[in-house]
Scaffold this active site. Structure first.
Site, PDB file in Angstrom:
ATOM      1  N   SER A  34      16.226  -0.814 -38.275  1.00 49.73           N
ATOM      2  CA  SER A  34      16.301  -2.240 -38.604  1.00 49.73           C
ATOM      3  C   SER A  34      14.985  -2.723 -39.212  1.00 49.73           C
ATOM      4  O   SER A  34      14.970  -3.621 -40.044  1.00 49.73           O
ATOM      5  CB  SER A  34      16.609  -3.050 -37.344  1.00 49.73           C
ATOM      6  OG  SER A  34      17.848  -2.627 -36.821  1.00 49.73           O
ATOM      7  N   ARG A  35      13.878  -2.110 -38.801  1.00 52.97           N
ATOM      8  CA  ARG A  35      12.573  -2.577 -39.291  1.00 52.97           C
ATOM      9  C   ARG A  35      12.295  -2.108 -40.725  1.00 52.97           C
ATOM     10  O   ARG A  35      11.339  -2.592 -41.340  1.00 52.97           O
ATOM     11  CB  ARG A  35      11.461  -2.152 -38.332  1.00 52.97           C
ATOM     12  CG  ARG A  35      11.532  -2.924 -37.002  1.00 52.97           C
ATOM     13  CD  ARG A  35      10.295  -2.764 -36.140  1.00 52.97           C
ATOM     14  NE  ARG A  35      10.272  -3.723 -35.046  1.00 52.97           N
ATOM     15  CZ  ARG A  35      10.653  -3.473 -33.783  1.00 52.97           C
ATOM     16  NH1 ARG A  35      11.101  -2.280 -33.447  1.00 52.97           N
ATOM     17  NH2 ARG A  35      10.587  -4.417 -32.854  1.00 52.97           N
ATOM     18  N   GLY A  68      21.422  -5.569 -32.702  1.00 58.71           N
ATOM     19  CA  GLY A  68      21.968  -6.134 -33.937  1.00 58.71           C
ATOM     20  C   GLY A  68      21.243  -5.629 -35.168  1.00 58.71           C
ATOM     21  O   GLY A  68      20.550  -4.611 -35.131  1.00 58.71           O
ATOM     22  N   LEU A  85      22.699  -4.292 -37.772  1.00 60.11           N
ATOM     23  CA  LEU A  85      23.272  -2.949 -37.693  1.00 60.11           C
ATOM     24  C   LEU A  85      23.227  -2.221 -39.032  1.00 60.11           C
ATOM     25  O   LEU A  85      23.458  -2.815 -40.091  1.00 60.11           O
ATOM     26  CB  LEU A  85      24.720  -3.049 -37.204  1.00 60.11           C
ATOM     27  CG  LEU A  85      24.884  -3.776 -35.867  1.00 60.11           C
ATOM     28  CD1 LEU A  85      26.352  -3.813 -35.472  1.00 60.11           C
ATOM     29  CD2 LEU A  85      24.060  -3.130 -34.772  1.00 60.11           C
ATOM     30  N   HIS A  86      22.928  -0.941 -38.955  1.00 55.50           N
ATOM     31  CA  HIS A  86      22.963  -0.069 -40.138  1.00 55.50           C
ATOM     32  C   HIS A  86      23.860   1.125 -39.812  1.00 55.50           C
ATOM     33  O   HIS A  86      24.428   1.216 -38.709  1.00 55.50           O
ATOM     34  CB  HIS A  86      21.545   0.349 -40.538  1.00 55.50           C
ATOM     35  CG  HIS A  86      20.734   0.912 -39.414  1.00 55.50           C
ATOM     36  ND1 HIS A  86      21.054   2.090 -38.780  1.00 55.50           N
ATOM     37  CD2 HIS A  86      19.621   0.455 -38.777  1.00 55.50           C
ATOM     38  CE1 HIS A  86      20.183   2.351 -37.843  1.00 55.50           C
ATOM     39  NE2 HIS A  86      19.294   1.355 -37.794  1.00 55.50           N
ATOM     40  N   HIS A 126      23.649   2.864 -36.417  1.00 55.09           N
ATOM     41  CA  HIS A 126      24.365   2.226 -35.303  1.00 55.09           C
ATOM     42  C   HIS A 126      25.862   2.534 -35.384  1.00 55.09           C
ATOM     43  O   HIS A 126      26.516   2.772 -34.371  1.00 55.09           O
ATOM     44  CB  HIS A 126      24.210   0.700 -35.349  1.00 55.09           C
ATOM     45  CG  HIS A 126      22.812   0.199 -35.129  1.00 55.09           C
ATOM     46  ND1 HIS A 126      22.059  -0.375 -36.124  1.00 55.09           N
ATOM     47  CD2 HIS A 126      22.038   0.178 -34.021  1.00 55.09           C
ATOM     48  CE1 HIS A 126      20.895  -0.742 -35.645  1.00 55.09           C
ATOM     49  NE2 HIS A 126      20.839  -0.406 -34.365  1.00 55.09           N
ATOM     50  N   LYS A 178      18.847   9.296 -31.392  1.00 56.79           N
ATOM     51  CA  LYS A 178      17.670  10.152 -31.224  1.00 56.79           C
ATOM     52  C   LYS A 178      16.474   9.638 -32.009  1.00 56.79           C
ATOM     53  O   LYS A 178      15.350  10.104 -31.833  1.00 56.79           O
ATOM     54  CB  LYS A 178      17.994  11.575 -31.693  1.00 56.79           C
ATOM     55  CG  LYS A 178      18.824  12.374 -30.721  1.00 56.79           C
ATOM     56  CD  LYS A 178      18.761  13.830 -31.131  1.00 56.79           C
ATOM     57  CE  LYS A 178      19.639  14.682 -30.254  1.00 56.79           C
ATOM     58  NZ  LYS A 178      19.575  16.099 -30.675  1.00 56.79           N
TER      59      LYS A 178
END
Ligand code: PAF
Length: 276
Positions: free
Chosen positions: A183-184, A27, A29-30, A33, A145
């Site tokens: 996400s981080r 989840g 998501l960016h 994704h 990747k």
């Protein structure tokens, strides 16, 4: 897009399809994704994504509890990207009893780099991916990747267990300046976000050194680490490895530069395949 909360509902919905193309996620998501979803669509007869924040792959001191959960916007993004079926179990649905059977990847690949700095991480990843594969039974599965070692660990697991799944690696999506989407990145302050591009710049400098003929890999790595430390980063590793198995590289082999470093409280990873 149908949302399946249980394995039973997922299997009912998948009944008629023979060739699911699968995008596993945690989840938040960016666009990286969404690239996976878009590239999955022509590869299967149904496009399935999962959202599951997998406790098994977090160390006790890591960010499982605070990992960003952005359910509504994730669903909107998946719908817009053309996902047909979202598998979003809660912990009880995916792990109804403690998951005592676990998948341990080859230590030669799973205990180095990320596996060294995050012991048990790839056991958690392999275990949940194997379970998700068992639920979805995809013919194609997409992995970014950006998590280069994860992609290799999963490919190896699929090969060793003779799973009938094609694992597709998708190029890293980057923001302007080169920061790999993650996400981080959401944990970074504005100032840290501006600084974060330096990680990909350090990888570019490593690649450039190799391309221009420098053959002392250890000197290239030491310089990359020092350049980030001078800017206040705490690198875990900046390393040149053989692409085939992520072992120590020799000049002339296809290479990848891999990086993991902490900026403030946030640990970022990135990598760059080097064409010589
Ligand atoms: O890359 C991720 O988001 C996770 O490691 C994965 C593959 C979804 C397993 O939890």
């Amino acid at each position: 897009m149908h949302i399946a909360r249980t394995i039973e509902d997922l299997r009912d919905r998948l009944g008629a399809f023979r060739h699911p193309a699968f995008v596993p996620t945690m989840g938040n998501l960016h666009d990286g994704h969404l690239d996976l979803v878009q590239q999955a669509r022509p590869l299967g007869d149904v496009t399935v994504a999962s959202i599951f924040v997998n406790r098994l792959q977090f160390l006790p001191h890591e960010d499982f509890d605070t990992y960003p959960r952005t359910w509504d916007s994730d669903c909107d993004k998946l719908r817009a990207a053309g996902c047909d079926l979202l598998f979003a179990p809660d912990e009880k649905a995916l792990y109804p009893e403690p998951q005592a059977c676990k998948v341990h990847p080859d230590p030669a690949l799973g205990d180095i780099l990320e596996g060294h700095f995050r012991p048990g991480f790839f056991v958690g990843v392999c275990t949940v991916v194997m379970k998700l594969f068992s639920c979805v039974q995809p013919r194609v599965a997409m992995f970014g990747k950006k998590d280069y070692q994860q992609l290799m660990v999963i490919r190896h697991m699929v090969r060793q267990f003779a799973l009938p799944i094609e694992v597709v690696g998708v190029e890293t999506r980057r923001a302007a300046g080169g920061l790999a989407l993650s996400s981080r990145n959401g944990y970074l302050s504005d100032a840290e976000r501006a600084e974060a591009v330096e990680l990909s710049k350090a990888l570019q400098a490593m690649a450039e050194a190799v391309r221009t003929g420098e053959r002392d890999f250890s000197a290239i790595e030491t310089r990359a680490i020092a350049s980030l430390q001078e800017r206040g980063w705490q690198p875990d590793y900046m390393t040149l490895r053989r692409r085939a198995d992520l072992q120590a590289a020799a000049p002339g082999e296809p290479l990848v530069a891999l990086a993991a470093a902490r900026l403030g409280a946030t640990r970022l990873i990135d990598n760059l395949e080097i064409d010589t």
